[in-house]
Design a protein around this motif. Structure first.
Motif, PDB file in Angstrom:
ATOM      1  N   ARG A   6       0.840  -1.198   0.000  1.00  0.00           N
ATOM      2  CA  ARG A   6       0.000   0.000   0.000  1.00  0.00           C
ATOM      3  C   ARG A   6       0.874   1.247   0.000  1.00  0.00           C
ATOM      4  NH1 ARG A   6      -1.996   3.705   3.770  1.00  0.00           N
ATOM      5  NH2 ARG A   6      -3.911   4.753   3.067  1.00  0.00           N
ATOM      6  N   SER A   7       0.662   2.082  -1.010  1.00  0.00           N
ATOM      7  CA  SER A   7       1.403   3.319  -1.171  1.00  0.00           C
ATOM      8  C   SER A   7       0.446   4.352  -1.737  1.00  0.00           C
ATOM      9  CB  SER A   7       2.590   3.134  -2.137  1.00  0.00           C
ATOM     10  OG  SER A   7       3.392   2.044  -1.758  1.00  0.00           O
ATOM     11  N   LEU A  13      -1.729   4.146  -4.989  1.00  0.00           N
ATOM     12  CA  LEU A  13      -0.708   4.327  -6.018  1.00  0.00           C
ATOM     13  C   LEU A  13      -1.097   3.754  -7.377  1.00  0.00           C
ATOM     14  CD1 LEU A  13       2.194   5.469  -6.366  1.00  0.00           C
ATOM     15  CD2 LEU A  13       3.014   3.131  -6.006  1.00  0.00           C
TER      16      LEU A  13
END
Length: 298
Positions: free
Chosen positions: A108-109, A117
């Protein structure tokens, strides 16, 4: 061309300008290398100048007279996308924009603007760049999809993935968004009387840097699986056909012709019915304008 399109079917591109996003590695690199070998001027649009320079040096090993240039582009930052678009618009016109850059199943970004993302880079960054520079593109705009789009669902309720994150589901959603955008873009270009066409493609299953976020056991098995999947060079064939194919028309979607569209020469690909839904596409278009602040005015 017999039984599908390969790099050998790319004709001379002398005098033509291509901008390829994510051009320093994988499919983007292979597309840029082939285009340069056919005489095109290729703008490598990448977020890392050193990697772009290294890629240009690699291309020049095979193509000593390659006509190449670099454009800084970080699709995870919409402010930087705007800066890149200004530079692109101030340069000579482009014949073909190849939207190739993307990210696949990372941890998760978030983008700089706070979006998950994969949706942020694969769709919103691509939408913003295309929306800003499309008046500067004379011939074609290529949008890269994936066979993963067929399992995608559009869910706008948690675009920062703050309530939960499933990397595959988010990737599938981003790729469905790519195809919804592709078909809506071509509809709108045509309605506006533009000669520029939007064309889609997908690489099948190609072994590229996109797989770097796979779990370690799967990455360790990649060399064993390689005979069953496309190399990066083979995965580039649909993109090359979309960008240069003489018989390609706006709204076409191209991919490998082998079983399950996983490998093989390039030709017509199947898009899920949902990807061709004009109502879903229209909703995504309006939401994308609000999320990016970019109105393509089409």
């Amino acid at each position: 061309m017999r039984n599908g399109f390969t790099a050998d079917d790319v004709g001379t591109q002398t005098g033509r300008r291509f901008l390829v996003t994510g051009a320093n590695a994988g499919i983007g690199f292979e597309v840029s290398r082939v285009l340069a070998a056919r005489g095109a001027h290729v703008v490598l649009a990448c977020r890392d100048a050193d990697k772009a320079e290294a890629a240009m040096n690699r291309i020049r090993v095979d193509v000593p007279n390659a006509d190449l240039s670099f454009q800084l582009l970080d699709l995870a930052d919409l402010d930087q996308v705007r800066d890149a678009a200004k530079a692109i618009l101030s340069a000579p016109r482009i014949d073909v924009l190849v939207n190739n850059a993307g990210v696949m199943i990372p941890p998760r970004s978030l983008t700089k603007q706070g979006y998950e993302l994969q949706f942020g880079v694969n769709h919103l960054g691509t939408f913003a760049l295309t929306g800003l520079v499309h008046p500067h593109v004379d011939d074609r705009i290529v949008v890269t999809g994936s066979i993963a789009h067929k399992s995608g669902e559009m869910d706008y309720s948690d675009l920062s993935a703050s309530r939960g994150y499933h990397n595959w589901a988010r990737y599938q959603m981003s790729k469905l968004a790519n195809l919804l955008f592709l078909f809506e873009l071509d509809r709108r270009l045509s309605a506006a009387g533009r000669a520029t066409q939007a064309i889609g493609c997908h690489p099948g299953v190609a072994l590229t840097e996109l797989q770097r976020h796979l779990p370690l056991p799967l990455r360790a098995m990649t060399p064993l699986a390689s005979p069953f999947f496309n190399s990066a060079a083979q995965g580039a064939w649909p993109t090359l056909q979309a960008a240069t194919g003489a018989r390609v028309q706006g709204g076409d979607y191209l991919g490998p012709q082998g079983l399950g569209e996983v490998t093989g020469r390039s030709g017509p690909a199947r898009a899920a019915r949902m990807a061709r839904d004009p109502n879903l596409a229209g909703e995504l278009w309006l939401r994308s304008i609000k999320l990016t602040g970019v109105d393509p005015k089409l």
